[in-house]
Design a protein around this motif. Sequence first.
Motif, short mmCIF file in Angstrom:
data_model
loop_
_atom_site.label_atom_id
_atom_site.label_comp_id
_atom_site.label_asym_id
_atom_site.label_seq_id
_atom_site.Cartn_x
_atom_site.Cartn_y
_atom_site.Cartn_z
N ARG A 139 12.56 -2.51 65.95
CA ARG A 139 12.19 -1.11 65.69
C ARG A 139 10.75 -0.81 66.10
N MET A 140 10.09 -1.80 66.71
CA MET A 140 8.69 -1.61 67.10
C MET A 140 8.60 -0.64 68.28
N ASP A 141 7.71 0.35 68.14
CA ASP A 141 7.40 1.27 69.23
C ASP A 141 5.90 1.49 69.25
N ARG A 142 5.44 2.35 70.15
CA ARG A 142 3.99 2.55 70.31
C ARG A 142 3.36 3.17 69.06
N GLU A 143 4.07 4.06 68.40
CA GLU A 143 3.53 4.67 67.19
C GLU A 143 3.34 3.63 66.09
N GLN A 144 4.35 2.75 65.93
CA GLN A 144 4.24 1.70 64.93
C GLN A 144 3.12 0.73 65.27
N LEU A 145 2.97 0.39 66.53
CA LEU A 145 1.89 -0.52 66.93
C LEU A 145 0.53 0.11 66.66
N GLN A 146 0.39 1.41 66.92
CA GLN A 146 -0.87 2.08 66.66
C GLN A 146 -1.22 2.01 65.17
N ARG A 147 -0.20 2.18 64.31
CA ARG A 147 -0.45 2.09 62.87
C ARG A 147 -0.89 0.68 62.46
N LEU A 148 -0.23 -0.33 63.03
CA LEU A 148 -0.62 -1.71 62.72
C LEU A 148 -2.04 -2.01 63.17
N VAL A 149 -2.41 -1.53 64.36
CA VAL A 149 -3.77 -1.76 64.86
C VAL A 149 -4.79 -1.09 63.94
N ARG A 150 -4.45 0.10 63.45
CA ARG A 150 -5.36 0.84 62.58
C ARG A 150 -5.55 0.13 61.23
N ASP A 151 -4.47 -0.52 60.73
CA ASP A 151 -4.54 -1.18 59.42
C ASP A 151 -5.08 -2.60 59.48
N THR A 152 -5.19 -3.17 60.67
CA THR A 152 -5.56 -4.58 60.81
C THR A 152 -6.95 -4.90 60.26
N PRO A 153 -8.01 -4.12 60.51
CA PRO A 153 -9.34 -4.51 59.99
C PRO A 153 -9.37 -4.72 58.48
N GLU A 154 -8.79 -3.78 57.74
CA GLU A 154 -8.80 -3.93 56.29
C GLU A 154 -7.99 -5.14 55.85
N GLN A 155 -6.84 -5.33 56.46
CA GLN A 155 -6.02 -6.49 56.11
C GLN A 155 -6.75 -7.79 56.46
N ALA A 156 -7.41 -7.81 57.60
CA ALA A 156 -8.15 -9.01 58.00
C ALA A 156 -9.29 -9.31 57.04
N ARG A 157 -10.02 -8.25 56.62
CA ARG A 157 -11.13 -8.47 55.68
C ARG A 157 -10.63 -9.07 54.37
N ASN A 158 -9.51 -8.55 53.88
CA ASN A 158 -8.98 -9.08 52.62
C ASN A 158 -8.56 -10.55 52.77
N LEU A 159 -8.00 -10.90 53.91
CA LEU A 159 -7.61 -12.29 54.14
C LEU A 159 -8.83 -13.19 54.26
N ILE A 160 -9.83 -12.72 55.00
CA ILE A 160 -11.04 -13.52 55.23
C ILE A 160 -11.79 -13.71 53.93
N ALA A 161 -11.73 -12.72 53.04
CA ALA A 161 -12.42 -12.86 51.75
C ALA A 161 -11.88 -14.02 50.94
N THR A 162 -10.59 -14.31 51.06
CA THR A 162 -10.01 -15.44 50.32
C THR A 162 -10.60 -16.77 50.79
#
Length: 637
Positions: free
Chosen positions: A78-101
């Motif tokens: 079900r991946m399309d360009r709109e979904q990929l754009q959303r994932l790219v936008r959410d990645t920094p916050e998700q990465a920060r939370n993971l790196i904090a651990t």
Amino acid sequence: MGQLTLAAAGSVILLFPIAQAAAQEGGQQSAQDAPADSAATEAAPAPLQYEVKVNAPGDLDELLEKNLDLERFRGNPRMDREQLQRLVRDTPEQARNLIATAGYYTPVVTVRVDTSGAKPVVIVDVDPGQAVTIDKVELELRGFDPTPPLAASEPYDTEALKRSWSLKTGSVFRQADWESAKRALLREVVQTRYPRAQLVDTQAVVDPETHKVSLLVVLDSGPELRFGELRIEGLKRYDPSIIRNLDKIRPGEYYSESALQSLQARLQDTGYFASVEVSADMSSILSEQIEAGQESQQAEAEGGSAAAEAKPVNRGPAPLLPLVVRVTENKQQNVSAGLGFSTNTGNRAQLNYDNLNVWGTRFKSAITMETKKQAAHANFYFPTTERGYNDSAGASFERSDISNEITAVTTISAKRNWGGTNLERSLTFEFLSEDKTVVGLEQTRSKSLPLTYAITKRSLDSLLFPTKGYVINAQVGGALLPVLTDERFVRVAGKAVYYRPLGEKGELIVRGEMGALGSKEKRGVPAVYLFRAGGDQSVRGYGYQELGVKEGDATIGGRYMLTGSAEYQYWFKPKWAIAAFYDAGNAADTVKAAMTPKSGYGLGGRYKSPVGPINVDVAYGHAVHAYRLHFSLGFTF
């Protein structure tokens, strides 16, 4: 909030013009596909394919690659360009939370998309910044006072408990380590004396500016508890002494989780029970706490705030915890059969019959038919005595045809076994009657009445898959009285195996075995008390008990035996290993000949099966100039 603000400022998102590209492609596609029929127009578009590249130091790249949604949804239909754009936008916050651990609270995360290739590549660049380290640790231990009537008891070593805290000042603060340290601290307390202990407060305060963290842990011990009387549930067919004689916990002893587990293991090993649950009944403590709470509420209602500020009334010693054993009995009778193969003794078929209640004993019998051996045995096992003795008595018959020596042995025996897994001892009294035929020579008959003492010492990190430690077994015995004995003798034997890790994936196994027999004549000593070598668990590269004394066309046992082995295993996968080994040894009638070894060496494979290690070896016997395949399951004694 300051941490979140600083972390949010340290990230950049660079998006490629997905929407515009999609619109352009949509317009071009519409123009090109105008003549197409309706079926093609309604066909579902193919999922968007993309790659992910993480640039982060140390183990952070692996942490992000395993946990980012970018990776988790890659290849989703079900991946399309709109979904990929959303994932790219959410990645920094998700990465920060993971790196904090992992201990980094001010990282700079940059996410960009490279569209120059055939597939879009999402690139995640991470600068973790400075790791947060532990600046202060405050452990507050409340309670741990012995109950008033037990004030003379040994006080709990709270200082040792504090020293066991694993997160030391100056170390990097990681979320997983923080959770593990709290669990370990609580587990150490609840396992003995204070099973009602709990963490009443835990805090980890991070200062992103100084990259320091302060830790606070408040642990309340709760009441000190001790064991009470034994209570048995579920027992129907078997005598309660089976359980009571194995119970080493005495009323008044400190609560101990390991003592409960040890009793449960001993009961499970008896074979009488399909399931065993050993626990301490906490209901008495709960009832007291409810009663105390009701009294406290009543006092507060009568005395107002003054009563609320008053210290709680000393209620005296906590009640003893009843020791509860709940069992589900095994069915009394059991019949089983099996087929197998051994490179030592060939094909095997076995039939077993067990009865758990024959005249108050456990009866076990079996008939085993192998290519080189045929045997039948029947044994009665008495319940463990109050002093921890396990007594048994039985009879057996065994016929073997090995290296042109044919023996038929009838045995009546009585045995006493005592001790535990780490230190096990036994005393065996036997009467043996043996008929022996060596091909080309006359048949002989002998009888003997030996007594044998054996001791086994184990110190292993695992009984099923040992990687560190040792096992030593020693035996001494003989037939010294001229009663039902054709030839008096004294016999000593010993064997040992040593395990040592070599690196992260390697393991060294060294084993050895020796034996010596003293008698005026060898004729008349049962063949089972003489020594041979060779086979899967001895000197590989030779047949089962192939090494011994040549007599005519046969090989018979000798007075002396000495073997040794060194093996290296490399575990290239958690359950798979390759092995290289060198074995040497011999059996003979003189010490000099026994110390002139026959060697074997080769390669093998190892697999950790649910029932133990499976070993397959190809060994070259240097003295016989031939290769031999060996198959075995485990190596225990």
